[in-house]
Design a protein around this motif. Sequence first.
Motif, PDB file in Angstrom:
ATOM      1  N   LYS A  50       0.886  -1.155   0.000  1.00 23.10           N
ATOM      2  CA  LYS A  50       0.000   0.000   0.000  1.00 23.10           C
ATOM      3  C   LYS A  50       0.921   1.202   0.000  1.00 23.10           C
ATOM      4  N   TRP A  51       0.848   2.032  -1.040  1.00 25.43           N
ATOM      5  CA  TRP A  51       1.885   3.037  -1.226  1.00 25.43           C
ATOM      6  C   TRP A  51       1.298   4.253  -1.916  1.00 25.43           C
ATOM      7  N   ASN A  52       1.544   5.446  -1.371  1.00 26.60           N
ATOM      8  CA  ASN A  52       1.017   6.655  -2.016  1.00 26.60           C
ATOM      9  C   ASN A  52       2.056   7.333  -2.904  1.00 26.60           C
ATOM     10  N   GLY A  53       3.223   6.700  -3.043  1.00 31.09           N
ATOM     11  CA  GLY A  53       4.213   7.238  -3.968  1.00 31.09           C
ATOM     12  C   GLY A  53       5.180   8.203  -3.324  1.00 31.09           C
ATOM     13  N   TYR A 266      -2.312   8.060 -11.026  1.00 32.79           N
ATOM     14  CA  TYR A 266      -2.051   9.493 -11.126  1.00 32.79           C
ATOM     15  C   TYR A 266      -3.113  10.373 -10.495  1.00 32.79           C
ATOM     16  N   THR A 268      -5.413   9.337  -7.869  1.00 39.57           N
ATOM     17  CA  THR A 268      -5.695   9.108  -6.461  1.00 39.57           C
ATOM     18  C   THR A 268      -4.463   8.710  -5.668  1.00 39.57           C
ATOM     19  N   SER A 269      -3.294   8.713  -6.317  1.00 40.71           N
ATOM     20  CA  SER A 269      -2.038   8.412  -5.610  1.00 40.71           C
ATOM     21  C   SER A 269      -2.064   7.074  -4.884  1.00 40.71           C
ATOM     22  N   GLN A 270      -2.768   6.092  -5.445  1.00 46.49           N
ATOM     23  CA  GLN A 270      -2.709   4.746  -4.871  1.00 46.49           C
ATOM     24  C   GLN A 270      -1.783   3.938  -5.768  1.00 46.49           C
ATOM     25  N   LEU A 271      -0.487   4.191  -5.644  1.00 43.18           N
ATOM     26  CA  LEU A 271       0.433   3.590  -6.607  1.00 43.18           C
ATOM     27  C   LEU A 271       0.563   2.083  -6.451  1.00 43.18           C
TER      28      LEU A 271
END
Lengths: 310, 455
Positions: A50-53, A266, A268-271
Amino acid sequence: MSATSPRPRVGLRLPTKWVTIILFLLPALALYVLFVLVPVVQAAHYSLYKWNGLQPLTDFVGLKNYVTAFSSDTFKTAVSNNLLIIVLSLALQIPFSLSLAVLLNRRFPGRAIFRLIFFLPYVLSEAITGVVFTLLLQPGALVDSSLNGVGLGGLVQDWLGDAGFVMITLFIIISWKYFGFHMILLMAGLQGIPREIEEAALVDGAGRWQAFRHITLPLLGPTLRVSVFLSMIGAIQLFDMVWVMTGGGPVGASNTMAIAMFKAGYKTSQLGYGSALAVILFAFGLVLALAYQRLVLRRDIEGAVTAFNG
Amino acid sequence: MTRGRSVTTRWRFVGVLGVMALLFGACSSGAASPSAAASVAASMAPSVAPSESAAAPSQAAAPVTVEWWHISTTDPAKSVFQAIADAYHAAHPNVTIHITILENEAFKTKLATTMQSGQAPDLFQSWGGGIMAAQADATMLKDITADVASWANKDTINEGALKIYQYKDKQYGIPWDMGMIGVWYNKALFTKAGIAAPPATWDDFLADVTKLKAASIVPLAIAGKDMWPSMHLWTYLALRIGGGDALTQMVQTGDWNTDACKAAGDQVLKLNALNPYQPGFKGATYDNEAAAMGNAKVAMEVMGQWAPSVQAADSSSKKGIGADLGWFPFPTVAGGAGAATDGVGGGNGIAVGKNASPEALDFLKFFNSVENASKINTSNIGMSPVIGTESTVTDPNLQAVLAGRGKATFMQLYLDQATSPAMGTAINEATIGLFDGASTPAKVCKAITDAAAAQ
């Protein structure tokens, strides 16, 4: 989308020929590894987090992102939309292109002009096509007023706003853009068929339809199979035009797998989740491409499974 | 100063490298291609190096470059910002303000990629809220609380606006624009429908919608493709019904399965039943919405302080509806806990990157001086939150917005910016389903709650 790269058999002593080949391949190989293979592996790695980047990769969630994807209605709609476009392309777009190719393969005045006109849409970029059609399809704009003008006002739809109709609209525009490409491909195939065979069949008493069905179509097989292949791969990757025209809307009705991936990455930043979608898309494309090559294209490409780049 | 003069051989080399890296990057479809990040890192390298110098820039100080990324791609903002940067450079010849102008979406993508590589521009566009919080958590921002306390406090800058750029009691940025969402309406069309005064209550609003329909006027424009315009309308209903405290609680706890949330949805359904939206609203963009207003095809839109300029730009005449345009605060809902003075608003600001030099902060102070901030108002770029610039707002509608901002008893930052990007998108997607008639109030509240739980 490309299949595995050929593995040279490395013996104890490398013949000079192989050294040369490897040296020549090296620059392309380096780029391919750096910009295709490494990102694929990276995406697979990210997809387990789970990563927001922004933060470091610490929140390991295993396969949770994949579970989320397959239990999400949005993604299910996206997959079924991709499948819908594949089915419609094969059922309508290819036969239409084929009939035009057969028609334009006959000699008649102005043939070159028609070929040019039908091929033109393919030259436009997807983004431009999307913008132009978005304008044409605005409520009350050219398409609506033309239909009204010829007394077909009953056919007017909320082209891009009706959740039940938007995929049909998109399919028509995609077909408009790509039928010319398939037509040219099939015409090239037709021109490779010696005219004498058909003429001989006609002399032997075959009707036009019989000649087409039993002579032209089988001989056109290899081209047709490639055309179908490209059409399928294109449908799986469908993104640009839909993004420009609807952004996946209304209310997610025109989402495709690539759009779901882009939004997660790009918007929702759910990379992590986006990477999982990318891996699913990759697997989907790879399995379909390999299966098609093994099962359908086998006799056309005998041995060289890597002969096509979708 | 122009960029041309500052180009040295070294810069040119860095530029060529950057272009090459970008070209290679363009060939790959990977999400975070290492080359694009490298090019950004290369282009920002000179700004980081000399920043350890003395606090106050002096004449003999070493040259410093301040990297500033903003998203004002069009005039007047573009040239006003450049002029302010030039003026600063003229007063401090050792400081070069290097501006990078990016289109909104490109900016977001490039900033994310840059931060993934561990870099941040000195100054960059920010809307505060959830995205800024994520950047702060990733230690990409500089805590400027102590540095700016002398010139950025409640006596110099609108407190509500300043708070948007705080996270965990630390200041990470400075606002340069702060407005409030309200209802923009076409006075001529209201008169034509026999409506004497703008509605003060939601019941009156619905009655006016009916009157407009009866006069064959489309009452309200929203944008189904872009989603957020109608989200603001829904937010206002939730705020008017539940009040500021209830809304704050929903945002903070992530529990949206509340009476206020469901009641807001019920009111949307009441509005839907009147069929008030423009034809094709489900596929419409915000520009379509603004064009409908600017071309006098629609009587109302719920929108922020930028609405008049966008309406004008998107109208066929490029002038909008001029003096016919009016503004009123969102109406109150009978029995609701919210006051008429509670608002939904937001604006633009500049966030400060982790390696920003003292010169960067000094420029930020210069940018927010009464003199420079007034240019934001006089050029119609936005509504400056700097105290002392109020008199430079001359447009009567914008004065009304300004008065609303000034009187605000509660100010909710746009929900899609107050929360994380994932939450914001979830709220937008859930609420548009309601306006499209594809969802129910309970489903919307559940979808947002689920999204919050998945955070």
